[in-house]
Design a protein around this motif. Structure first.
Motif, short mmCIF file in Angstrom:
data_model
loop_
_atom_site.label_atom_id
_atom_site.label_comp_id
_atom_site.label_asym_id
_atom_site.label_seq_id
_atom_site.Cartn_x
_atom_site.Cartn_y
_atom_site.Cartn_z
N THR A 213 0.46 11.22 58.41
CA THR A 213 1.12 11.39 57.12
C THR A 213 2.60 11.04 57.22
OG1 THR A 213 -0.45 13.12 56.48
CG2 THR A 213 1.64 13.04 55.28
N VAL A 214 3.24 11.54 58.27
CA VAL A 214 4.66 11.25 58.45
C VAL A 214 4.86 9.78 58.79
CG1 VAL A 214 6.67 11.73 59.89
CG2 VAL A 214 5.27 13.61 59.05
N GLN A 215 3.96 9.20 59.59
CA GLN A 215 4.16 7.80 59.98
C GLN A 215 4.15 6.87 58.78
OE1 GLN A 215 1.06 5.44 61.98
NE2 GLN A 215 2.59 4.77 63.44
N THR A 216 3.21 7.06 57.85
CA THR A 216 3.15 6.14 56.72
C THR A 216 4.33 6.33 55.76
OG1 THR A 216 1.52 7.63 55.68
CG2 THR A 216 0.69 5.66 56.79
N PHE A 217 4.99 7.48 55.80
CA PHE A 217 6.26 7.65 55.11
C PHE A 217 7.39 7.02 55.93
CE2 PHE A 217 10.16 10.31 55.00
CZ PHE A 217 10.59 10.02 53.70
N HIS A 218 7.33 7.23 57.23
CA HIS A 218 8.40 6.79 58.12
C HIS A 218 8.57 5.28 58.12
CE1 HIS A 218 10.28 7.04 62.43
NE2 HIS A 218 11.20 6.95 61.51
N VAL A 219 7.46 4.53 58.12
CA VAL A 219 7.59 3.07 58.17
C VAL A 219 8.31 2.54 56.93
CG1 VAL A 219 5.59 2.76 59.68
CG2 VAL A 219 5.28 2.64 57.19
N HIS A 220 8.09 3.19 55.79
CA HIS A 220 8.80 2.80 54.57
C HIS A 220 10.26 3.25 54.63
CE1 HIS A 220 4.58 2.64 53.22
NE2 HIS A 220 4.99 1.75 52.35
N LEU A 221 10.50 4.43 55.18
CA LEU A 221 11.87 4.94 55.30
C LEU A 221 12.71 4.04 56.20
CD1 LEU A 221 13.90 7.28 54.78
CD2 LEU A 221 12.97 8.40 56.82
N LEU A 222 12.13 3.60 57.30
CA LEU A 222 12.85 2.70 58.19
C LEU A 222 13.20 1.39 57.49
CD1 LEU A 222 10.74 3.31 61.41
CD2 LEU A 222 13.19 3.75 61.20
N GLN A 223 12.27 0.89 56.70
CA GLN A 223 12.56 -0.33 55.94
C GLN A 223 13.76 -0.12 55.01
OE1 GLN A 223 9.93 -1.35 52.81
NE2 GLN A 223 11.04 -3.23 52.34
N ARG A 224 13.85 1.04 54.44
CA ARG A 224 14.95 1.33 53.50
C ARG A 224 16.29 1.44 54.22
NH1 ARG A 224 18.73 1.53 51.39
NH2 ARG A 224 19.43 2.48 49.44
N GLY A 225 16.26 1.47 55.55
CA GLY A 225 17.50 1.54 56.31
C GLY A 225 17.87 2.93 56.77
N ALA A 226 16.93 3.86 56.68
CA ALA A 226 17.17 5.23 57.11
C ALA A 226 16.18 5.59 58.21
CB ALA A 226 17.05 6.18 55.92
N ASP A 227 16.18 6.85 58.63
CA ASP A 227 15.32 7.29 59.73
C ASP A 227 15.13 8.79 59.63
OD1 ASP A 227 13.83 7.27 62.07
OD2 ASP A 227 15.35 6.26 63.28
N LEU A 228 14.20 9.31 60.43
CA LEU A 228 13.99 10.75 60.48
C LEU A 228 15.08 11.45 61.25
CD1 LEU A 228 10.16 10.83 61.28
CD2 LEU A 228 11.24 11.08 59.04
N PHE A 229 15.65 10.74 62.25
CA PHE A 229 16.70 11.30 63.11
C PHE A 229 17.81 10.26 63.29
CE2 PHE A 229 12.65 13.15 64.48
CZ PHE A 229 12.91 14.50 64.35
N ASP A 230 18.99 10.74 63.65
CA ASP A 230 20.07 9.81 63.99
C ASP A 230 20.11 9.60 65.50
OD1 ASP A 230 21.33 12.02 65.11
OD2 ASP A 230 22.81 12.23 63.51
N GLU A 231 21.11 8.88 65.99
CA GLU A 231 21.19 8.55 67.40
C GLU A 231 21.31 9.78 68.28
OE1 GLU A 231 24.26 5.74 68.13
OE2 GLU A 231 23.40 4.20 66.82
N SER A 232 21.80 10.87 67.74
CA SER A 232 21.95 12.11 68.51
C SER A 232 20.74 13.02 68.41
CB SER A 232 23.20 12.87 68.04
OG SER A 232 24.35 12.07 68.20
N GLY A 233 19.72 12.58 67.67
CA GLY A 233 18.52 13.40 67.53
C GLY A 233 18.59 14.42 66.42
#
Length: 445
Positions: A213-233
């Motif tokens: 469920t999170v992955q299919t949201f995450h792949v779209h979120l990454l496309q939008r230029g965002a992420d679940l976490f930043d470089e520091s976690g």
């Protein structure tokens, strides 16, 4: 290149391991303790190799001659195969026991996140930063990020798993749809009409398993230029980009433009593909091999791929999903041999070409995207389309994926709030704000 002695006590590692998911001893995954602690600098070497996928067994076995030519070692590889989650659990358990760890291990991206807790990654895995330094920017930075911590690289990714829009070209032609949607707004408008008139969906997302469920949201979120976490976690889910992404997906689900399935590989998805009720999907490059072709082999020739529709307010034309990093274990007699096996095979340009042709895994070296051999390849399942031309067009838009030791908590917490938004029980903004609040509470605990 043999690393320094460990500084973390076994008691400390045990405590960290317990936090990383437990120490259950799993049947069927055994390692061979080294006969000597003296580093092997050349010559014959017995190398213990753990992986979750037969394709990697085949690749590394066949690549041994190349590794031997590029290094002073003669390899005898001993393979152990187990589930992706089991491998990291057993790896940590064997490290605590002080015996039986592998020399080289393949860590699926989600499993690797468990090594980010405390000092597990730096204590167990070789920092490959110096080994890859000669490749400079040619080694795609976006695929270093998922397997790095504090600026150090602990595994080499096997793929650059960009997401693309898979779609049924024959049905698109029948329905008068374009081969490429310019924006997600265009996609949703067309999908809503088709759902009402034809009972079909232009996309699909998973809604049962938390990780899926999170992955299919995450792949779209990454496309939008965002992420679940930043470089520091640190969690970054309560952002305007995340709200925009979830708003798009929720609107698609509620209008019928996007179907919901239990997972992207199960009976629901297979039925949707076979029946023609699901005409497209946004998934990574490997989904062709592991999802569409096994589910609907009779539709060979009917499928095509295209860059993703853009979000109107920003982002690129591709996301990312998945990956497996190969790491060498520290302080083993075969540590240097393991490092050279990984780097000499995974960073060889000809091997990157061969890996794509044999396994469908996209190169991690940017220069290989100029390979005329790959550009010219035609895929019969996709009607003779030159898929690599699409990947070459979007490679410079591939987003980095940042990880956190708390990714399992994120999956559990966020998945439930995503479902609330998909069902229309709360707004996307409320769902993500609640998810951020709950995540902070659980992660802090």
């Amino acid at each position: 290149m043999t690393p320094e002695s460990p500084t973390l006590s076994r008691r400390g590692l045990f405590r960290l391991a317990a936090g990383a998911g437990g120490l259950a001893l799993l049947a069927g995954l055994t390692g061979c303790a080294p006969r000597s602690t003296a580093p092997i600098a050349s010559g014959a070497v017995d190398l213990s190799f753990w992986t979750h996928d037969d394709a990697y067994v085949k690749f590394f076995t066949e690549a041994v001659p190349l590794a031997e030519k590029a290094s002073p070692f003669a390899y005898d590889i001993h393979v152990t195969k187990a589930g992706a989650a089991d491998i990291v659990t057993k790896l940590i358990a064997q490290a605590v026991a002080g015996t039986g760890t592998p020399d080289v291990v393949g860590l699926e991206i989600g499993a690797f996140s468990r090594t980010l807790r405390g000092n597990i990654a730096p204590e167990l895995l070789v920092d490959l930063s110096d080994a890859v330094a000669p490749f400079g920017d040619d080694l795609i930075a976006a695929r270093r990020a998922p397997f790095s911590k504090d600026g150090k690289l602990y595994a080499l990714d096997s793929d650059t798993p960009m997401t693309v829009y898979y779609h049924r070209a024959d049905e698109f032609e029948r329905l008068g749809l374009p081969g490429t949607f310019e924006t997600w707004d265009d996609f949703l408008a067309a999908g809503e009409k088709l759902a009402a008139a034809e009972g079909v969906s232009l996309g699909a997302i998973a809604t049962s398993d938390p990780g899926g469920t999170v992955q299919t949201f995450h792949v779209h979120l990454l496309q939008r230029g965002a992420d679940l976490f930043d470089e520091s976690g640190r969690a970054t889910i309560d952002t305007p980009e995340a709200v925009e992404t979830l708003t798009m997906l929720s609107a698609g689900v509620q209008s019928g433009a996007i179907a919901t399935v239990s997972d992207m590989y199960g009976p629901g998805m297979q039925s949707g593909l076979k029946s023609g009720k699901i005409l497209g999907v946004n998934m990574p490059s490997w989904y062709s091999t592991y999802g569409i072709q096994p589910s609907a082999p009779e539709q060979a020739g009917a499928w095509r791929i295209a860059p993703l529709p853009r979000f109107a307010s920003g982002g690129g034309r591709t996301g990312a999903g998945g990956g497996t990093g190969f790491a060498a274990l520290r302080n083993k007699p075969a540590t240097e041999a393991g490092v050279q096996l990984i780097t000499s095979t995974y960073l060889d340009k000809e091997q990157q070409v061969s890996r794509y042709k044999a396994m469908g895994y996209l190169p991690t070296l940017r220069s290989v995207y100029e390979s005329q051999e790959l550009i010219a390849l035609e895929d019969e399942f996709f009607g003779g389309q030159r898929l690599f031309e699409v990947y070459r067009d979007i490679i410079d838009e591939a987003p980095a994926v940042h990880q956190s030791e708390n990714k399992p908590i994120m999956d559990t917490v966020l998945s439930g709030h995503l479902l609330r938004a998909y069902r229309g029980q709360v707004s996307p903004a409320e769902a993500l704000a609640d998810a951020a609040h709950d995540f902070r509470g659980q992660a802090r605990g």
